[in-house]
Structure formats: C-alpha cells, structure tokens
Design an enzyme around this catalytic site. Structure first.
Site, PDB file in Angstrom:
ATOM      1  N   HIS A 225       0.838  -1.191   0.000  1.00  0.00           N
ATOM      2  CA  HIS A 225       0.000   0.000   0.000  1.00  0.00           C
ATOM      3  C   HIS A 225       0.878   1.248   0.000  1.00  0.00           C
ATOM      4  CE1 HIS A 225      -0.415   0.840   4.663  1.00  0.00           C
ATOM      5  NE2 HIS A 225       0.826   0.629   4.318  1.00  0.00           N
TER       6      HIS A 225
ATOM      7  N   CYS B 133       6.013   6.251   4.566  1.00  0.00           N
ATOM      8  CA  CYS B 133       4.834   5.468   4.145  1.00  0.00           C
ATOM      9  C   CYS B 133       4.196   6.040   2.883  1.00  0.00           C
ATOM     10  CB  CYS B 133       3.799   5.414   5.266  1.00  0.00           C
ATOM     11  SG  CYS B 133       4.410   4.554   6.723  1.00  0.00           S
TER      12      CYS B 133
ATOM     13  N   HIS C 134       4.897   0.070  -0.222  1.00  0.00           N
ATOM     14  CA  HIS C 134       5.681  -0.852   0.600  1.00  0.00           C
ATOM     15  C   HIS C 134       4.709  -1.922   1.099  1.00  0.00           C
ATOM     16  CE1 HIS C 134       3.890   2.030   3.398  1.00  0.00           C
ATOM     17  NE2 HIS C 134       3.841   1.015   4.243  1.00  0.00           N
TER      18      HIS C 134
ATOM     19  N   HIS D  39       3.152  -5.124   3.812  1.00  0.00           N
ATOM     20  CA  HIS D  39       2.929  -5.628   5.172  1.00  0.00           C
ATOM     21  C   HIS D  39       2.384  -7.040   5.091  1.00  0.00           C
ATOM     22  CE1 HIS D  39       3.357  -1.745   7.222  1.00  0.00           C
ATOM     23  NE2 HIS D  39       2.629  -1.215   6.256  1.00  0.00           N
TER      24      HIS D  39
ATOM     25  N   ASP E  15      -5.059 -10.421  -0.927  1.00  0.00           N
ATOM     26  CA  ASP E  15      -3.750 -11.071  -0.785  1.00  0.00           C
ATOM     27  C   ASP E  15      -2.897 -10.881  -2.034  1.00  0.00           C
ATOM     28  OD1 ASP E  15      -1.825 -12.590   0.558  1.00  0.00           O
ATOM     29  OD2 ASP E  15      -2.560 -14.465  -0.314  1.00  0.00           O
ATOM     30  N   HIS E  16      -1.643 -10.478  -1.813  1.00  0.00           N
ATOM     31  CA  HIS E  16      -0.679 -10.260  -2.895  1.00  0.00           C
ATOM     32  C   HIS E  16      -1.171  -9.217  -3.898  1.00  0.00           C
ATOM     33  CE1 HIS E  16       1.222 -13.609  -0.980  1.00  0.00           C
ATOM     34  NE2 HIS E  16       2.241 -13.571  -1.800  1.00  0.00           N
TER      35      HIS E  16
ATOM     36  N   GLU F 213      -1.405  -4.420  11.433  1.00  0.00           N
ATOM     37  CA  GLU F 213      -0.542  -4.023  10.316  1.00  0.00           C
ATOM     38  C   GLU F 213       0.883  -4.515  10.583  1.00  0.00           C
ATOM     39  OE1 GLU F 213      -0.916  -0.293   7.715  1.00  0.00           O
ATOM     40  OE2 GLU F 213       0.350   0.294   9.403  1.00  0.00           O
TER      41      GLU F 213
END
Ligand code: NI
Length: 268
Positions: free
Chosen positions: A148, A167, A173, A175, A213-214, A258
C-alpha cells in the site's frame, strides 16, 4: 489508599490434555502443565474475574486459586470430553459452556467470573461472557500480504510527506496483515456450533483474503482507489465486506494487525 475499587483480573492457564500426559507439576511455569511427552492437544484458558481489590493485599483474587480451580476441576473434565469416550462429535462451544459453571463454583466467593476464553489452537479461540451467558464468540485468525501507499490527493506532496513520512514513498511498501474475525451467536441446538469453522474460513477467504492477498491495495482494490489504505480504513472495509455474511451468527469484531505493534479494531 483511596476508596476500594472494582476491577477485572485475567489469568491464563496453559496445559496439555490427552493420554500419557504427566500429572505432576511441571518445572516450566511458562509452558504450563500437565506437560506431555507425546503429541497431545495443548490448550490455553483465560479466566477473567471481577471484584473489589483488597485494601491490605492489593489483590482482587490470588491467581493461585484460579490456577487451582482450573487444574483441579476443569482439566479432568476437558480431558474426559475431548479425549475419552465422550469425544465423539464434541465441539469447542460445548466444552467451553460446560466449564463455566464448575469454574465459577470453584472460585472464591468474593469474585465473579465474567469471561472465559478457551484457545483451542494459537489461531482459534472461543469466548463466553457473563453478560450474554448463552452466547459464544468464535475468533479465528487469518493473514494476507499486500502493498500500500499512504497518500491523500487533497494534500500537497509536501503535506503528504510531512503526515505519512516514508509510508508515502511513491511505489508503496508491504505488510503481512493479520486479521482476527470474531463472530458470535447461540450454539445451534443440534450441532452445538455457533458457526462451522469451515464456513467461517470460506467466507473470509472469499470476501477478504482472496481479494486483498498479494495485491497493491491502492491500485488493485476498488475500495482504496480514493480511500487511503490505512490500517483503520482496511479494518472498516473488511467489516463491511463481512457484515451480515455469517447468519444466523453475527459478526461482532474485526481486528487488523498491520505489524505486531499496531492494530485497529472495529465492532460496528
Ligand atoms: Ni504501511
């Protein structure tokens, strides 16, 4: 000291059940006991009591009495239900509800048992609460990995940098998000479950995990095209995706980590 106050105290007790478990007190108070030499269910029970803090000792309740109550009265009962003749078809909701009254009766009279949590795996927990004594909450953990970027169109580049720091780096980047979903309801009269865990997992996978996801949340997920994918907003979006999906059980809480140090939670 000022006026005596009412407070809650939680004690966690860890133990193995199953045949071949050692009966004697373990030297490892961290891992709990009975210990086991072989593969056996390892359970965690958290009992929360409410009461008045004693002015002299500062104790609400001596935790030794909670441990003793669990080990003396509950472990044999749980072992009997899970490992011996009664185990056929036993479900966690029934085990949880069957230990509330014996635990309550075994505690000192000046405290009130208000919550019991039984963790049957590190990722699946069942909770009873005094205020809704026939309701059981089921909490299952999930994870997804996603990228994100925190960025607001309405702020200047400089303001984005000031508010979000690294961020807001342009390419994002990642998580490893951990999601805890809690549903609650009355156990079904026939099956004894609040919600089949398989159904819970299928719904969360279809509505949340497979979607995020991904992925790059800002670029791949419509909900975050204009909404900043902060952990707070991710939590709210997951709630909206799951609310109403578990009938007759109800969604009662979503918590999103997170990082291990930061989580948001929403209860509607
Ligand atoms: Ni981030």
């Amino acid at each position: 000291m000022s006026e005596p106050v009412s407070m809650e105290l939680t004690r966690e007790v860890r133990f193995s059940i199953g045949n071949g478990c050692g009966e004697s007190e373990s030297m490892n108070s961290w891992a709990g006991w009975p210990a086991t030499n072989g593969p056996a269910p390892y359970l965690v029970l958290r009992a929360t009591v409410r009461g008045i803090v004693d002015e002299q000792t500062g104790y609400l309740c001596n935790i030794v009495t909670v441990d003793r109550a669990v080990r003396t009265h509950l472990i044999p009962l749980i072992r009997r239900r899970c490992c011996e003749g009664e185990s056929k078809g036993v479900v966690s909701e029934c085990v949880l509800l069957s230990i509330v009254a014996p635990l309550s009766a075994a505690l000192p009279g000046h405290v009130e048992l208000v919550r019991v949590e039984l963790r049957v795996t590190p990722f699946l927990a069942y909770t009873w609460r005094k205020e809704q004594p026939v309701v059981v909450s089921v909490t299952q953990s999930f994870e997804f990995a996603a990228a994100h970027r925190l960025y607001c169109d309405s702020l200047s580049e400089e303001e984005n940098r000031r508010v979000f720091g690294k961020c807001t780096n342009p390419n994002g980047h990642g998580h490893n998000y951990m999601v805890e979903v809690t549903v609650c309801g009355e156990p079904d009269a026939h099956s004894g479950v609040v919600l089949e865990v398989g159904r819970l997992e299928r719904i969360v996978n279809e509505r949340v995990i497979d979607v995020f996801d991904h992925k790059h949340l800002n670029m791949d997920c419509a909900e975050f095209a204009t909404t900043n994918p902060s952990v707070e907003n991710i939590t709210r979006v997951i709630w909206d995706r799951l609310d109403g999906a578990f009938s007759p059980a109800k969604l009662s809480k979503v918590r999103v980590y997170e990082t291990p140090k930061t989580y948001a939670e929403y209860a509607g």
